[in-house]
Motif scaffolding. Structure first.
Motif, PDB file in Angstrom:
ATOM      1  N   ASN A 179       0.558  -1.254  -0.177  1.00 15.36           N
ATOM      2  CA  ASN A 179       0.509   0.472  -0.208  1.00 15.36           C
ATOM      3  C   ASN A 179       0.806   1.454  -0.170  1.00 15.36           C
ATOM      4  O   ASN A 179       2.011   1.014   1.231  1.00 15.36           O
ATOM      5  N   GLN A 180       0.941   1.896  -1.052  1.00 14.45           N
ATOM      6  CA  GLN A 180       1.494   3.529  -1.128  1.00 14.45           C
ATOM      7  C   GLN A 180       1.492   3.819   0.134  1.00 14.45           C
ATOM      8  O   GLN A 180       2.599   4.229   0.696  1.00 14.45           O
ATOM      9  N   VAL A 181       0.020   4.615   0.789  1.00 14.07           N
ATOM     10  CA  VAL A 181       0.335   5.637   1.359  1.00 14.07           C
ATOM     11  C   VAL A 181       0.609   4.958   2.880  1.00 14.07           C
ATOM     12  O   VAL A 181       1.867   5.639   3.380  1.00 14.07           O
ATOM     13  N   ALA A 182       0.415   3.382   3.089  1.00 18.50           N
ATOM     14  CA  ALA A 182       1.136   3.295   4.343  1.00 18.50           C
ATOM     15  C   ALA A 182       2.363   2.976   4.542  1.00 18.50           C
ATOM     16  O   ALA A 182       3.313   3.105   4.843  1.00 18.50           O
ATOM     17  N   VAL A 183       3.289   2.765   3.268  1.00 19.52           N
ATOM     18  CA  VAL A 183       4.357   2.644   2.855  1.00 19.52           C
ATOM     19  C   VAL A 183       5.549   4.028   3.143  1.00 19.52           C
ATOM     20  O   VAL A 183       6.232   3.867   4.261  1.00 19.52           O
ATOM     21  N   ILE A 184       4.600   4.857   2.690  1.00 22.74           N
ATOM     22  CA  ILE A 184       5.578   6.273   3.012  1.00 22.74           C
ATOM     23  C   ILE A 184       5.607   6.712   4.425  1.00 22.74           C
ATOM     24  O   ILE A 184       5.808   7.583   5.769  1.00 22.74           O
ATOM     25  N   VAL A 185       4.099   6.544   5.022  1.00 25.32           N
ATOM     26  CA  VAL A 185       3.449   6.789   6.774  1.00 25.32           C
ATOM     27  C   VAL A 185       4.826   6.443   7.261  1.00 25.32           C
ATOM     28  O   VAL A 185       5.157   6.336   8.767  1.00 25.32           O
ATOM     29  N   VAL A 186       4.626   4.863   7.260  1.00 22.56           N
ATOM     30  CA  VAL A 186       5.722   3.955   7.722  1.00 22.56           C
ATOM     31  C   VAL A 186       7.341   3.876   7.682  1.00 22.56           C
ATOM     32  O   VAL A 186       7.857   4.375   8.928  1.00 22.56           O
ATOM     33  N   VAL A 187       7.340   4.199   6.679  1.00 18.16           N
ATOM     34  CA  VAL A 187       9.125   5.059   6.733  1.00 18.16           C
ATOM     35  C   VAL A 187       9.135   6.300   7.423  1.00 18.16           C
ATOM     36  O   VAL A 187       9.996   5.919   7.889  1.00 18.16           O
ATOM     37  N   LEU A 188       8.433   6.516   7.254  1.00 20.20           N
ATOM     38  CA  LEU A 188       8.447   8.395   7.786  1.00 20.20           C
ATOM     39  C   LEU A 188       8.222   7.951   9.344  1.00 20.20           C
ATOM     40  O   LEU A 188       9.277   8.488  10.155  1.00 20.20           O
ATOM     41  N   ALA A 189       7.466   7.535   9.870  1.00 16.05           N
ATOM     42  CA  ALA A 189       7.555   6.627  11.426  1.00 16.05           C
ATOM     43  C   ALA A 189       8.446   6.879  12.079  1.00 16.05           C
ATOM     44  O   ALA A 189       8.751   6.803  13.100  1.00 16.05           O
ATOM     45  N   PHE A 190       9.524   5.127  11.071  1.00 15.41           N
ATOM     46  CA  PHE A 190       9.807   4.582  11.621  1.00 15.41           C
ATOM     47  C   PHE A 190      11.233   5.314  11.824  1.00 15.41           C
ATOM     48  O   PHE A 190      12.045   5.427  12.928  1.00 15.41           O
ATOM     49  N   THR A 191      11.912   6.137  10.377  1.00  9.69           N
ATOM     50  CA  THR A 191      13.370   6.731  10.696  1.00  9.69           C
ATOM     51  C   THR A 191      12.846   7.864  11.208  1.00  9.69           C
ATOM     52  O   THR A 191      14.565   8.087  11.895  1.00  9.69           O
ATOM     53  N   GLN A 192      11.964   8.107  11.271  1.00 10.14           N
ATOM     54  CA  GLN A 192      12.277  10.016  12.157  1.00 10.14           C
ATOM     55  C   GLN A 192      11.721   9.685  13.615  1.00 10.14           C
ATOM     56  O   GLN A 192      12.230  11.134  14.091  1.00 10.14           O
ATOM     57  N   PHE A 193      10.816   9.108  14.023  1.00 11.27           N
ATOM     58  CA  PHE A 193      10.855   8.713  15.201  1.00 11.27           C
ATOM     59  C   PHE A 193      11.228   7.164  16.338  1.00 11.27           C
ATOM     60  O   PHE A 193      11.702   7.522  16.909  1.00 11.27           O
TER      61      PHE A 193
END
Length: 268
Positions: A179-193
């Motif tokens: 899921n493209q939206v989920a990918v972006i959200v999870v990547v940003l959440a994991f890497t930045q927080f």
């Protein structure tokens, strides 16, 4: 295999997304390197995870500045790699892709390799942007740049390698979560927080430092031989080759899971 590799690489470079993210990465890394170069040379101190000031040696200052792309910029090749798979499911181009190349293992392998090649470009541009801006600031402040030392260029080269491996991790992650939206959200959440907080918390314990070294972000930083985080004393890092193997294992492991799950199912 060669035809699949050429096709997948062309898919990556014939859209606007790759160069927009590449440009954003270059600007962002230059800004961070310039700002960090100025900030930590004003007295040469940084605050560690324990609240104490850490006095950095000149070469440590340079190492922290020049590897800023590995510390903060890896999200760019990671996103590009993940979207190389997820966007195909989002726009339903995965169906004609499989019709053109029905061998799904070959397809996944081609995506991994092509993303790694593009990741090298991201690594080169992001690292050189950080080095250029950081060295310029250090020169203006009459500080040594250490660009005349072989060890500095070794660090720069390993930083490029680390960022290329992050693109491979992205492909693996995108093949698992399509899921493209989920990918972006999870990547940003994991890497930045998530991972920065987890590394900080584990670094405060006697048993957690060894565990945090095997987190993907820490493994990436280990490849370059140092980072902003490690220079502050937050956790420890593996040897560069160990970090490379760990990060590669994340990428190939996720790609294998995606091959056995997502790409095993009937896709229409």
């Amino acid at each position: 295999m060669r035809a699949a590799l050429v096709t997948e690489y062309r898919k990556l470079v014939t859209t606007r997304l790759w160069w927009i993210l590449l440009l954003a990465m270059a600007v962002y890394m230059a800004f961070l390197a310039a700002g960090l170069g100025w900030a930590i040379t004003q007295g040469g101190n940084m605050s560690s995870g324990t609240g104490e000031d850490v006095v950095l040696a000149p070469d440590a200052v340079v190492r922290a500045v020049y590897t800023i792309a590995v510390t903060f910029g890896y999200v760019f090749p990671l996103v590009v790699g993940a979207l190389a798979v997820a966007s195909e499911f989002r726009h339903q181009t995965i169906t004609p892709t499989l019709l053109a190349e029905p061998r799904r293992t070959v397809l996944v392998s081609a995506k991994v390799i092509s993303a790694g090649i593009l990741g090298l470009l991201y690594g080169l541009v992001g690292t050189l942007a950080a080095v250029g801006a950081g060295a310029a600031v250090l020169t203006l402040l009459d500080k040594p740049t250490f660009l005349d030392q072989a060890s500095t260029w070794r660090t720069i080269g390993l930083s490029v390698l680390a960022l290329a491996l992050w693109a491979i991790v992205g492909v693996g992650f995108g093949s698992v979560l399509t899921n493209q939206v989920a990918v972006i959200v999870v990547v940003l959440a994991f890497t930045q927080f998530v991972e920065p907080v987890l590394r900080f918390v584990l670094g405060l314990t006697s048993w957690g430092a060894g565990i945090s070294a095997y987190l993907p972000g820490a493994a990436g930083e280990a490849i370059s031989g140092g980072s902003f985080y490690s220079e502050t004393g937050v956790g420890t890092l593996l040897e560069w080759w160990q970090g490379a193997l760990v990060l590669l294992a994340y990428g190939l492991g996720l790609a294998l899971i995606g091959r056995l799950t997502t790409f095993r199912r009937d896709i229409t």
